[in-house]
Design an enzyme around this catalytic site. Structure first.
Site, PDB file in Angstrom:
ATOM      1  N   ASP A 152     -32.398 -13.859  20.318  1.00  0.00           N
ATOM      2  CA  ASP A 152     -31.773 -12.617  21.196  1.00  0.00           C
ATOM      3  C   ASP A 152     -32.668 -12.336  22.303  1.00  0.00           C
ATOM      4  OD1 ASP A 152     -29.817 -12.806  19.207  1.00  0.00           O
ATOM      5  OD2 ASP A 152     -30.370 -11.076  18.215  1.00  0.00           O
ATOM      6  N   GLY A 195     -26.452 -12.383  20.753  1.00  0.00           N
ATOM      7  CA  GLY A 195     -27.618 -11.565  21.149  1.00  0.00           C
ATOM      8  C   GLY A 195     -27.418  -9.983  20.665  1.00  0.00           C
ATOM      9  N   ARG A 196     -26.778 -10.126  19.727  1.00  0.00           N
ATOM     10  CA  ARG A 196     -26.880  -8.702  19.078  1.00  0.00           C
ATOM     11  C   ARG A 196     -26.664  -7.518  20.101  1.00  0.00           C
ATOM     12  NH1 ARG A 196     -28.478  -8.486  13.235  1.00  0.00           N
ATOM     13  NH2 ARG A 196     -29.250 -10.480  13.473  1.00  0.00           N
ATOM     14  N   ARG A 278      -8.580 -18.707  28.181  1.00  0.00           N
ATOM     15  CA  ARG A 278      -8.914 -19.151  26.757  1.00  0.00           C
ATOM     16  C   ARG A 278     -10.312 -18.547  26.259  1.00  0.00           C
ATOM     17  NH1 ARG A 278      -4.479 -21.073  26.885  1.00  0.00           N
ATOM     18  NH2 ARG A 278      -3.755 -22.993  26.364  1.00  0.00           N
TER      19      ARG A 278
HETATM   20  O1  F6P Z   1     -30.423 -12.410  15.664  1.00  0.00           O
HETATM   21  C1  F6P Z   1     -29.721 -13.812  15.604  1.00  0.00           C
HETATM   22  C2  F6P Z   1     -28.309 -13.319  15.671  1.00  0.00           C
HETATM   23  O2  F6P Z   1     -28.055 -15.002  15.943  1.00  0.00           O
HETATM   24  C3  F6P Z   1     -27.592 -12.557  16.680  1.00  0.00           C
HETATM   25  O3  F6P Z   1     -27.510 -13.073  17.826  1.00  0.00           O
HETATM   26  C4  F6P Z   1     -26.292 -12.253  15.965  1.00  0.00           C
HETATM   27  O4  F6P Z   1     -25.742 -11.192  16.065  1.00  0.00           O
HETATM   28  C5  F6P Z   1     -26.580 -12.762  14.440  1.00  0.00           C
HETATM   29  O5  F6P Z   1     -27.718 -13.210  14.342  1.00  0.00           O
HETATM   30  C6  F6P Z   1     -25.536 -13.198  13.402  1.00  0.00           C
HETATM   31  O6  F6P Z   1     -26.034 -13.186  12.307  1.00  0.00           O
HETATM   32  P1  F6P Z   1     -25.871 -13.933  11.028  1.00  0.00           P
HETATM   33  O7  F6P Z   1     -26.822 -15.052  10.932  1.00  0.00           O
HETATM   34  O8  F6P Z   1     -25.869 -13.336   9.794  1.00  0.00           O
HETATM   35  O9  F6P Z   1     -24.816 -14.936  11.457  1.00  0.00           O
END
Ligand code: F6P
Length: 366
Positions: A152, A195-196, A278
């Site tokens: 991220d 990217g949360r 899409r």
């Molecule tokens: O922090 C890394 C990340 O890939 C974020 O971008 C995303 O929101 C999250 O982790 C996804 O989490 P998980 O591994 O639980 O699917």
């Protein structure tokens, strides 16, 4: 001799293996013993084969591999004091009182809590007859170093987190691929990226991919954005563009804090412009695959510096996060980095975007 434990925690990220390899080999080169803790903090809690001494060859042939070969975990048990007490016991069963953790801000703040609790945890273990007083006396402090592993790029105090560059490459490759199919049909594509709470991947991918519009959490669009976005896309079409690509960060919102989803964006484009549109949600392909050259050399350098600092650390030290800043390795006090990162999230949630960006202060503008 000095004994270091190394673990990876939280979401995996490309380049973690390079960091693990550098930690192991630097430690050995400097005369220390190094132990891999498997499956993140859970490996310390479970003990046994979850903590294994590593030699030079144990990290052979991993530099170019994605993910983390020592496993990762989002450990619930480590959030409990009982879990951290078991972790301390199992580390000391192996004589380990120095830890390198590669993970995101949650993993690093857990590490700091573990460090501050360490003397009390040892006292409790002695009290319960689970630890010899002599062993406790020989290891009065836990010394820590953090490396930031997260695609991220969301940690304040470092320019790039481990994995962000590889993830960005993955996204830009996908955008290039989508552009050809989009152009063939004169379609629009909405590409959702990870990217949360951080828009780094979305913004940089939009710039590097030559996209038409981007929505990120740090700069939510003012009311009426739907119209402005569509006008922009229409302008591109009028100029002869055969493909339109909009990048949406997974954490994108409007000014009121309501989520903007890729599906909403698709509907807006379809309804207002009558274009065949899409959605492509890239998902975990962004986190997989081979690390970029940057993620390999950078993680190697960071792992090397972290071990050097950790072996020189005195028991009273609070611990640092090692990250790249302005083409140099910077050591940032670990809790400052975590606190400042959280502060940025709070400012974004509160709608104070200018202050949030000033507080983040990264050199790449996001
Ligand atoms: O922090 C890394 C990340 O890939 C974020 O971008 C995303 O929101 C999250 O982790 C996804 O989490 P998980 O591994 O639980 O699917």
């Amino acid at each position: 001799g000095k004994r270091i434990g190394i673990l990876t925690s939280g979401g995996d990220a490309q380049g973690m293996n390079a960091a693990v390899r550098a930690v192991v080999r630097t430690a050995i080169s400097l005369g220390a013993e190094v132990y891999a803790v498997f499956e993140g903090y859970q490996g310390m809690i479970d003990g046994g084969a979850g903590i294994r001494r590593f030699g030079w060859d144990d990290v052979g042939n991993v530099l170019h591999r994605g993910g983390t070969v020592i496993g990762t975990f989002r450990s619930k048990d480590f959030r409990e004091r009982a879990g951290r007490r078991a972790a301390a016991r199992n580390l000391l069963a192996n004589g380990i009182d120095r830890l390198v953790v590669i993970g995101g801000d949650g993993s690093l703040s857990g590490l700091d809590l573990f460090r501050t609790e360490w003397p009390d945890l040892l006292a409790e273990l002695v009290e319960a007859g689970e630890l010899d007083q002599e062993v406790a006396d020989a290891h009065p402090a836990l010394m820590i170093a953090g490396l930031v592993g997260s695609i991220d790029n969301d940690l304040v105090g470092t320019d790039m987190t481990i994995g962000a560059d590889s993830a960005l490459h993955r996204i830009v490759d996908a955008i290039d691929d989508l552009a050809s199919t989009a152009a063939s049909h004169q379609r629009s594509f909405v590409v959702e990226v990870m990217g949360r709470h951080c828009g780094y991947l979305a913004l940089m991918a939009a710039v590097a991919g030559g996209c038409d519009y981007v929505l990120i959490p740090e700069d939510p669009p003012e009311a009426g954005w739907e119209e402005r976005m569509c006008a922009e896309l229409a302008r591109g079409r009028a100029a002869g563009r055969r493909d339109s690509i909009v990048v949406v960060a997974e954490g994108a919102t409007d000014r009121e804090g309501n989520a903007i989803t890729s599906e909403q964006v698709r509907q807006i484009i379809e309804q207002r412009l009558g274009e065949d549109t899409r959605v492509t949600i890239l998902g975990h392909v962004q986190r997989g695959g081979r690390p970029s050259a940057f993620d390999r050399w950078c993680s190697t350098w960071l792992g090397y510096e972290a071990v050097r600092a950790l072996l020189a650390a005195d028991p009273g030290s609070e611990g640092h996060v090692f990250g790249i800043r302005g083409n140099r390795v910077a050591a940032v006090p670990l809790m400052d980095a975590v606190r400042n990162t959280r502060e940025v999230s709070h400012l974004i949630d509160a709608g104070d975007y200018t202050a949030a960006m000033a507080a983040r202060g990264q050199s790449f503008g996001v």
